[in-house]
Write a protein that holds these residues in place. Structure first.
Motif, PDB file in Angstrom:
ATOM      1  N   ASN A 103       0.799  -1.227   0.000  1.00  0.00           N
ATOM      2  CA  ASN A 103       0.000   0.000   0.000  1.00  0.00           C
ATOM      3  C   ASN A 103       0.832   1.278   0.000  1.00  0.00           C
ATOM      4  OD1 ASN A 103      -2.868  -0.791   0.047  1.00  0.00           O
ATOM      5  ND2 ASN A 103      -2.306  -1.860   1.936  1.00  0.00           N
ATOM      6  N   THR A 104       2.141   1.159  -0.176  1.00  0.00           N
ATOM      7  CA  THR A 104       2.982   2.354  -0.166  1.00  0.00           C
ATOM      8  C   THR A 104       2.562   3.382  -1.217  1.00  0.00           C
ATOM      9  OG1 THR A 104       4.864   1.176   0.791  1.00  0.00           O
ATOM     10  CG2 THR A 104       5.356   3.188  -0.429  1.00  0.00           C
ATOM     11  N   LEU A 159       1.509   7.361  -0.443  1.00  0.00           N
ATOM     12  CA  LEU A 159       2.252   8.478  -1.035  1.00  0.00           C
ATOM     13  C   LEU A 159       1.329   9.342  -1.888  1.00  0.00           C
ATOM     14  CD1 LEU A 159       5.585   6.699  -2.062  1.00  0.00           C
ATOM     15  CD2 LEU A 159       5.217   8.258  -0.134  1.00  0.00           C
ATOM     16  N   ALA A 160       0.335   8.721  -2.531  1.00  0.00           N
ATOM     17  CA  ALA A 160      -0.620   9.484  -3.337  1.00  0.00           C
ATOM     18  C   ALA A 160      -1.452  10.419  -2.465  1.00  0.00           C
ATOM     19  CB  ALA A 160      -1.530   8.538  -4.117  1.00  0.00           C
ATOM     20  N   ASN A 195       3.921  -1.436   5.558  1.00  0.00           N
ATOM     21  CA  ASN A 195       4.630  -0.547   4.639  1.00  0.00           C
ATOM     22  C   ASN A 195       5.567   0.430   5.346  1.00  0.00           C
ATOM     23  OD1 ASN A 195       3.066  -1.121   1.921  1.00  0.00           O
ATOM     24  ND2 ASN A 195       1.520  -0.917   3.524  1.00  0.00           N
ATOM     25  N   ALA A 196       5.803   0.191   6.628  1.00  0.00           N
ATOM     26  CA  ALA A 196       6.612   1.140   7.398  1.00  0.00           C
ATOM     27  C   ALA A 196       8.011   1.273   6.835  1.00  0.00           C
ATOM     28  CB  ALA A 196       6.664   0.723   8.865  1.00  0.00           C
ATOM     29  N   GLY A 197       8.653   0.158   6.523  1.00  0.00           N
ATOM     30  CA  GLY A 197      10.016   0.209   5.997  1.00  0.00           C
ATOM     31  C   GLY A 197      10.082   0.905   4.653  1.00  0.00           C
ATOM     32  N   ALA A 198       9.160   0.555   3.751  1.00  0.00           N
ATOM     33  CA  ALA A 198       9.149   1.164   2.422  1.00  0.00           C
ATOM     34  C   ALA A 198       8.885   2.665   2.519  1.00  0.00           C
ATOM     35  CB  ALA A 198       8.093   0.495   1.548  1.00  0.00           C
TER      36      ALA A 198
END
Length: 230
Positions: free
Chosen positions: A40-41, A45-46, A73-76
């Motif tokens: 869901n990254t 970002l969107a 998605n924390a790391g990404a």
């Protein structure tokens, strides 16, 4: 029914990511609460872009607890934005290993769900070192946000909630919001059900106008009161 926060005061932008929710708190430097399941990254970002922010404007990523549907998605996102990650000190090591903490059933529904979802194997590629590890209230003034992060154990021992001066609260999985109705239920999974009730009372003491939940919702403070009468 929830009492709406006036639009000119609302800081929270909910982000629906399948069955889970993330939340962007608008501020001088915005703060993200939870990140959904892996993949869901781009969607997150969107939303940053829609709100007029660049990725590097993100000031902080808060993980309410170390379950994969909240930290996926924390790391990404940390890599894409440079934002530090915050989690309770009790759950920092699991987060660093990409390990989803056990979901401990607290109801018959929880037992059924636990059987259906099975166990999550550690995902080392999702691991992220938390820059900020807390076990006490933490103010968000540095990001231009009137609010604080509070330990609210019960669902997991290191669960966190965010309380904002606008009357908005984000409580992770401390309570569950019904998908088809704005009502609250106790979590189907809890490491300590008595701590859940104590933490709900902690949130209620702040008298939030609207309570955002990690799944479904939002709900009202009155909905919380109905869960633990007396």
């Amino acid at each position: 029914m929830t009492e709406p926060v006036p639009p000119d005061r609302a800081l929270v932008r909910p982000i629906k990511l399948g069955h889970a929710n993330a939340f962007l708190i608008r501020g001088k430097r915005p703060v993200l609460v939870d990140t959904g399941l892996p993949g869901n990254t781009p969607a997150i970002l969107a939303v940053l872009k829609e709100e007029g922010y660049s990725p590097w404007d993100l000031g902080l990523i808060i993980i309410t607890h170390a379950h994969i549907d909240h930290f996926g998605n924390a790391g990404a996102l940390a890599g894409a934005t440079g934002a530090p990650v915050l989690v309770h000190s009790l759950e920092a090591e699991a987060l660093s290993r990409g390990e989803s903490l056990p979901a401990v059933p607290a109801s018959f529904t929880g037992k059924v769900m636990r059987f259906m979802i099975g166990k999550h194997a550690p995902r080392p590629e999702l691991g992220i070192k938390a820059v900020i590890r807390l076990d006490a209230p933490y103010r968000l003034d540095a990001f231009g946000i009137d609010g604080e992060i509070l330990p609210t154990p019960g669902h997991t021992k290191g669960s966190l909630s965010v309380m904002l001066g606008t009357g908005e609260a984000i409580v992770g999985d401390l309570v569950m919001g019904m998908v088809l109705a704005h009502k609250a239920t106790l979590p189907h999974f809890a490491e300590d059900s008595e701590d859940v009730k104590k933490s709900i009372r902690t949130v209620m003491e702040k008298k939030p106008a609207i309570v955002y939940t990690g799944h479904g919702g939002p709900v009202s403070c009155q909905d919380l009161e109905a869960l633990i009468p007396g």
